[in-house]
Design an enzyme around this catalytic site. Structure first.
Site, PDB file in Angstrom:
ATOM      1  N   GLY A 249       7.926   3.009 -15.918  1.00 41.35           N
ATOM      2  CA  GLY A 249       8.582   1.660 -16.355  1.00 41.35           C
ATOM      3  C   GLY A 249       9.718   1.751 -16.810  1.00 41.35           C
ATOM      4  N   LEU A 250      10.356   0.586 -16.800  1.00 40.94           N
ATOM      5  CA  LEU A 250      11.897   0.502 -17.557  1.00 40.94           C
ATOM      6  C   LEU A 250      11.827   1.137 -18.980  1.00 40.94           C
ATOM      7  CD1 LEU A 250      12.760  -3.228 -16.540  1.00 40.94           C
ATOM      8  CD2 LEU A 250      13.714  -0.896 -15.516  1.00 40.94           C
ATOM      9  N   SER A 251      13.177   1.539 -19.248  1.00 38.80           N
ATOM     10  CA  SER A 251      13.349   1.931 -20.699  1.00 38.80           C
ATOM     11  C   SER A 251      12.885   1.030 -21.663  1.00 38.80           C
ATOM     12  CB  SER A 251      14.920   2.443 -20.697  1.00 38.80           C
ATOM     13  OG  SER A 251      15.062   2.662 -22.018  1.00 38.80           O
ATOM     14  N   GLY A 252      12.367   1.360 -22.577  1.00 42.28           N
ATOM     15  CA  GLY A 252      11.857   0.216 -23.561  1.00 42.28           C
ATOM     16  C   GLY A 252      10.599  -0.663 -23.057  1.00 42.28           C
ATOM     17  N   ALA A 253       9.996  -0.397 -21.786  1.00 44.17           N
ATOM     18  CA  ALA A 253       8.597  -0.967 -21.699  1.00 44.17           C
ATOM     19  C   ALA A 253       7.563  -0.323 -22.564  1.00 44.17           C
ATOM     20  CB  ALA A 253       8.405  -0.776 -20.182  1.00 44.17           C
ATOM     21  N   GLY A 254       7.607   0.527 -23.138  1.00 44.63           N
ATOM     22  CA  GLY A 254       6.654   0.891 -23.968  1.00 44.63           C
ATOM     23  C   GLY A 254       5.737   2.295 -23.620  1.00 44.63           C
ATOM     24  N   LYS A 255       6.295   3.006 -22.669  1.00 47.72           N
ATOM     25  CA  LYS A 255       5.593   4.174 -22.337  1.00 47.72           C
ATOM     26  C   LYS A 255       5.335   5.203 -23.155  1.00 47.72           C
ATOM     27  CE  LYS A 255       9.137   5.124 -19.580  1.00 47.72           C
ATOM     28  NZ  LYS A 255      10.005   4.197 -19.840  1.00 47.72           N
TER      29      LYS A 255
ATOM     30  N   SER B 113      10.460   7.360 -14.075  1.00 51.45           N
ATOM     31  CA  SER B 113      10.225   7.622 -12.675  1.00 51.45           C
ATOM     32  C   SER B 113      10.617   6.551 -11.818  1.00 51.45           C
ATOM     33  CB  SER B 113       9.024   8.272 -12.469  1.00 51.45           C
ATOM     34  OG  SER B 113       8.009   7.495 -13.494  1.00 51.45           O
TER      35      SER B 113
HETATM   36  N1  LIG Z   1       2.515  -4.216 -26.197  1.00 51.21           N
HETATM   37  C1  LIG Z   1       3.661  -3.352 -26.464  1.00 51.21           C
HETATM   38  N2  LIG Z   1       3.257  -2.072 -25.733  1.00 51.21           N
HETATM   39  C2  LIG Z   1       4.194  -1.160 -26.068  1.00 51.21           C
HETATM   40  N3  LIG Z   1       5.449  -1.373 -26.809  1.00 51.21           N
HETATM   41  C3  LIG Z   1       5.529  -2.593 -27.384  1.00 51.21           C
HETATM   42  C4  LIG Z   1       4.570  -3.297 -27.266  1.00 51.21           C
HETATM   43  N4  LIG Z   1       4.950  -4.542 -27.930  1.00 51.21           N
HETATM   44  C5  LIG Z   1       6.379  -3.995 -28.563  1.00 51.21           C
HETATM   45  N5  LIG Z   1       6.403  -2.884 -28.155  1.00 51.21           N
HETATM   46  C6  LIG Z   1       7.633  -2.063 -28.461  1.00 51.21           C
HETATM   47  O1  LIG Z   1       8.547  -1.877 -27.496  1.00 51.21           O
HETATM   48  C7  LIG Z   1       9.383  -0.608 -27.662  1.00 51.21           C
HETATM   49  C8  LIG Z   1       9.103   0.205 -26.319  1.00 51.21           C
HETATM   50  O2  LIG Z   1       9.695   1.410 -26.519  1.00 51.21           O
HETATM   51  P1  LIG Z   1       9.252   2.784 -25.988  1.00 51.21           P
HETATM   52  O3  LIG Z   1       7.748   3.096 -26.199  1.00 51.21           O
HETATM   53  O4  LIG Z   1      10.028   3.938 -26.576  1.00 51.21           O
HETATM   54  O5  LIG Z   1       9.513   2.562 -24.645  1.00 51.21           O
HETATM   55  P2  LIG Z   1       9.783   3.688 -23.287  1.00 51.21           P
HETATM   56  O6  LIG Z   1       9.214   5.068 -23.882  1.00 51.21           O
HETATM   57  O7  LIG Z   1       9.130   3.024 -22.192  1.00 51.21           O
HETATM   58  O8  LIG Z   1      11.221   3.774 -23.212  1.00 51.21           O
HETATM   59  C9  LIG Z   1       8.584   0.089 -28.988  1.00 51.21           C
HETATM   60  O9  LIG Z   1       9.623  -0.388 -30.075  1.00 51.21           O
HETATM   61  C10 LIG Z   1       7.481  -0.816 -29.334  1.00 51.21           C
HETATM   62  O10 LIG Z   1       7.013  -0.744 -30.715  1.00 51.21           O
HETATM   63 MG   LIG Z   2       9.924   6.914 -23.903  1.00 54.21          MG
END
Ligand SMILES: Nc1ncnc2c1ncn2[C@@H]1O[C@H](COP(=O)(O)OP(=O)(O)O)[C@@H](O)[C@H]1O
Ligand SMILES: [Mg+2]
Length: 180
Positions: A12-18, A86
């Site tokens: 998933g995209l950066s910031g998606a929540g992985k 990915s």
């Molecule tokens: N339902 C959700 N699931 C995951 N993250 C969420 C959700 N709602 C809000 N967020 C926020 O979105 C951000 C996701 O960041 P992050 O986990 O670092 O993303 P990634 O690792 O995909 O780049 C966090 O700040 C998190 O608190």
């Molecule tokens: Mg991450």
């Protein structure tokens, strides 16, 4: 208990929540006395893939390295979480073939929402042209077509997403269903 080794493969995209969902899964697994190893994209890029950039070739090399480690762990009965963007379908297919016990989780979230969160300030830099080849901005993201699980983080809570993944692992026979 783990019944057979598996890899949860986030994309998933950066910031998606992985990373956020991965952290929550580790908590749930710990409560259930299930040990898992985590390969987070950001962490991998500081050691296993240190020095690699963001060209398609380097991204593919990064993902193939992560997949290689996942394969070794998974075939030895471990539970693994891989959490990297990915973005390319083809190399994810390679990971699936290599690892075999592969649970692809599409962490789906609209670009606008990820950009609005801008957890690490990277989208702002990408928009300003300070970072090149940023996924979703000037580099492609190829959505999965048949992920085992799709979580929508603009619509679900972290707990809801984690629960869907746990349920899939139970259904696929990787872990024992919770006693609760
Ligand atoms: N339902 C959700 N699931 C995951 N993250 C969420 C959700 N709602 C809000 N967020 C926020 O979105 C951000 C996701 O960041 P992050 O986990 O670092 O993303 P990634 O690792 O995909 O780049 C966090 O700040 C998190 O608190
Ligand atoms: Mg991450």
């Amino acid at each position: 208990m783990i019944k057979k080794g598996f890899t949860i493969w986030f994309t998933g995209l950066s910031g998606a929540g992985k990373t956020t969902i991965s952290d929550r899964l580790v908590e749930v697994f710990t409560e259930r006395k299930i040990h898992v190893e985590v390969l987070d994209g950001d962490v991998v890029r500081t050691n296993l893939s240190k020095g690699l950039g963001f060209s398609k070739e380097d991204r593919d090399t990064n993902i193939k390295r992560i997949a290689f480690v996942c394969k070794l762990l998974t075939r030895n009965g471990a539970g693994v979480i891989a959490a990297a963007i990915s973005p390319y379908r083809e190399v994810r297919a390679h990971a699936r073939t290599e690892i075999k016990n592969f649970v692809e989780v599409y962490v789906k979230c609209p670009l606008e929402v990820c950009e609005g969160r801008d957890v690490k300030g990277l989208y702002a830099k990408a928009r300003a042209g300070e970072i090149k080849q940023f996924t979703g901005i000037d580099d492609p993201y190829e959505e999965p077509l048949n992920a085992e699980v799709v979580v929508e983080t603009d619509k679900e809570t972290v707990d809801e997403s984690a629960s869907k993944i746990i349920a899939a692992l139970e259904e696929l026979g990787y872990i024992e269903p919770s006693a609760a």
